[in-house]
Design a protein around this motif. Structure first.
Motif, PDB file in Angstrom:
ATOM      1  N   ILE A  97      -3.347  -1.191  -9.689  1.00 26.05           N
ATOM      2  CA  ILE A  97      -2.375  -1.735  -8.741  1.00 26.05           C
ATOM      3  C   ILE A  97      -2.935  -1.599  -7.326  1.00 26.05           C
ATOM      4  CG2 ILE A  97      -0.031  -1.456  -7.829  1.00 26.05           C
ATOM      5  CD1 ILE A  97       0.719  -0.257 -10.582  1.00 26.05           C
ATOM      6  N   LEU A  98      -2.701  -2.611  -6.495  1.00 23.31           N
ATOM      7  CA  LEU A  98      -3.130  -2.663  -5.087  1.00 23.31           C
ATOM      8  C   LEU A  98      -4.649  -2.584  -4.936  1.00 23.31           C
ATOM      9  CD1 LEU A  98      -0.450  -0.481  -3.237  1.00 23.31           C
ATOM     10  CD2 LEU A  98      -0.424  -2.932  -3.706  1.00 23.31           C
ATOM     11  N   ASN A 122      -6.551  -0.883   8.964  1.00 20.02           N
ATOM     12  CA  ASN A 122      -6.058  -2.098   9.601  1.00 20.02           C
ATOM     13  C   ASN A 122      -6.140  -3.311   8.683  1.00 20.02           C
ATOM     14  OD1 ASN A 122      -5.463  -0.768  11.999  1.00 20.02           O
ATOM     15  ND2 ASN A 122      -7.588  -0.907  12.662  1.00 20.02           N
ATOM     16  N   SER A 123      -6.009  -3.086   7.373  1.00 22.63           N
ATOM     17  CA  SER A 123      -6.094  -4.196   6.431  1.00 22.63           C
ATOM     18  C   SER A 123      -4.935  -5.151   6.623  1.00 22.63           C
ATOM     19  CB  SER A 123      -6.080  -3.683   4.992  1.00 22.63           C
ATOM     20  OG  SER A 123      -7.228  -2.929   4.742  1.00 22.63           O
ATOM     21  N   SER A 124      -5.269  -6.405   6.653  1.00 27.67           N
ATOM     22  CA  SER A 124      -4.251  -7.451   6.660  1.00 27.67           C
ATOM     23  C   SER A 124      -4.864  -8.656   5.958  1.00 27.67           C
ATOM     24  CB  SER A 124      -3.822  -7.810   8.079  1.00 27.67           C
ATOM     25  OG  SER A 124      -4.878  -8.423   8.779  1.00 27.67           O
ATOM     26  N   ARG A 125      -4.015  -9.528   5.549  1.00 27.92           N
ATOM     27  CA  ARG A 125      -4.494 -10.745   4.891  1.00 27.92           C
ATOM     28  C   ARG A 125      -3.734 -11.902   5.491  1.00 27.92           C
ATOM     29  NH1 ARG A 125      -3.857 -11.974  -1.380  1.00 27.92           N
ATOM     30  NH2 ARG A 125      -4.607 -14.098  -1.340  1.00 27.92           N
ATOM     31  N   PHE A 128      -0.809 -10.933   7.422  1.00 26.54           N
ATOM     32  CA  PHE A 128       0.237 -10.240   6.679  1.00 26.54           C
ATOM     33  C   PHE A 128      -0.022  -8.735   6.747  1.00 26.54           C
ATOM     34  CE2 PHE A 128       1.643  -8.619   2.456  1.00 26.54           C
ATOM     35  CZ  PHE A 128       2.995  -8.880   2.587  1.00 26.54           C
ATOM     36  N   PRO A 129       0.964  -7.926   7.193  1.00 28.55           N
ATOM     37  CA  PRO A 129       0.767  -6.474   7.325  1.00 28.55           C
ATOM     38  C   PRO A 129       0.753  -5.790   5.960  1.00 28.55           C
ATOM     39  CG  PRO A 129       3.032  -7.042   7.856  1.00 28.55           C
ATOM     40  CD  PRO A 129       2.301  -8.339   7.596  1.00 28.55           C
ATOM     41  N   TYR A 130      -0.366  -5.858   5.313  1.00 25.27           N
ATOM     42  CA  TYR A 130      -0.536  -5.441   3.929  1.00 25.27           C
ATOM     43  C   TYR A 130      -0.058  -4.018   3.663  1.00 25.27           C
ATOM     44  CZ  TYR A 130      -2.954  -6.128  -0.533  1.00 25.27           C
ATOM     45  OH  TYR A 130      -3.250  -6.288  -1.844  1.00 25.27           O
ATOM     46  N   GLY A 131      -0.565  -3.052   4.418  1.00 22.65           N
ATOM     47  CA  GLY A 131      -0.227  -1.646   4.195  1.00 22.65           C
ATOM     48  C   GLY A 131       1.240  -1.360   4.402  1.00 22.65           C
ATOM     49  N   GLY A 141       8.031 -11.052   1.232  1.00 19.34           N
ATOM     50  CA  GLY A 141       6.577 -10.947   1.168  1.00 19.34           C
ATOM     51  C   GLY A 141       5.888 -12.257   1.445  1.00 19.34           C
ATOM     52  N   TRP A 142       4.800 -12.164   2.201  1.00 16.52           N
ATOM     53  CA  TRP A 142       3.984 -13.315   2.594  1.00 16.52           C
ATOM     54  C   TRP A 142       4.797 -14.353   3.355  1.00 16.52           C
ATOM     55  CZ3 TRP A 142      -0.765 -11.804   2.021  1.00 16.52           C
ATOM     56  CH2 TRP A 142      -1.084 -10.951   0.988  1.00 16.52           C
TER      57      TRP A 142
END
Length: 183
Positions: A97-98, A122-125, A128-131, A141-142
């Motif tokens: 997961i994740l 600082n992960s984002s996609r 999108f504030p992933y963490g 979401g998204w």
């Protein structure tokens, strides 16, 4: 993402005592060690697929599993696709997961100064504030109304208090370091 941790008065008092007995470089080293302890707790959450407080994360949804398959490319033919799908997501599957890109699980940074320590990712996609979304969950979401369950990985509770065992570990570490410094 910025989170304020509360209930740290004892740790702050011990840090002040330690800070008064050490040089800036020595203090930076001690704070980096504390940051590494926090980072380890976060990494253990991803490894165990549980919050630091012991709650199991919600399993991957069928939609997420299918999206993983699309991203990794799927073989031609239904029988081959089913075999690959079951190998990854079936009873003996290993899909964590994740872990689609690994950015959230594997890119934690510890930065210490003489007066503070910051543990960040600082992960984002696509902005999108992933963490943040995975820590607290989301009903949008998204930006598409997709429900994403909370899968907490930070060693803090909803009120901002540090995981008690981690707090104790940090306090014990500081006591040992103060004792070494004053000898």
């Amino acid at each position: 993402m910025s989170i304020k941790i509360t209930g740290m008065e004892e740790i702050e008092a011990k840090l002040t005592a330690l800070q008064n007995s050490l040089s800036g470089a020595q203090m930076k080293s001690k704070l980096a060690s504390i940051g590494e302890k926090v980072k380890l707790q976060i990494e253990l959450s991803f490894e165990r697929e549980r919050s630091p407080f012991g709650q199991a994360w919600t399993p991957l949804s069928a939609n997420t599993a299918i999206a993983y398959m699309r991203k990794s490319g799927s073989p031609k033919g239904a029988r081959a696709r089913n075999r690959v799908f079951l190998a990854k997501f079936g009873a003996g599957g290993s899909k964590k997961i994740l872990r689609l890109s690994g950015n959230l699980a594997d890119r934690w940074n510890v930065e210490a100064s003489e007066t503070s320590v910051t543990i960040s990712n600082n992960s984002s996609r696509d902005g999108f504030p992933y963490g943040l979304t995975h820590q607290f969950g989301s009903h949008n979401g998204w930006g598409r109304g997709i429900y994403i369950p909370a899968r907490p990985f930070l060693p803090i509770d909803k009120s901002g208090a540090l995981l008690p065992s981690l707090q104790k570990d940090i306090e014990n570490y500081l006591i040992r370091e103060i004792e070494k410094a004053v000898k």
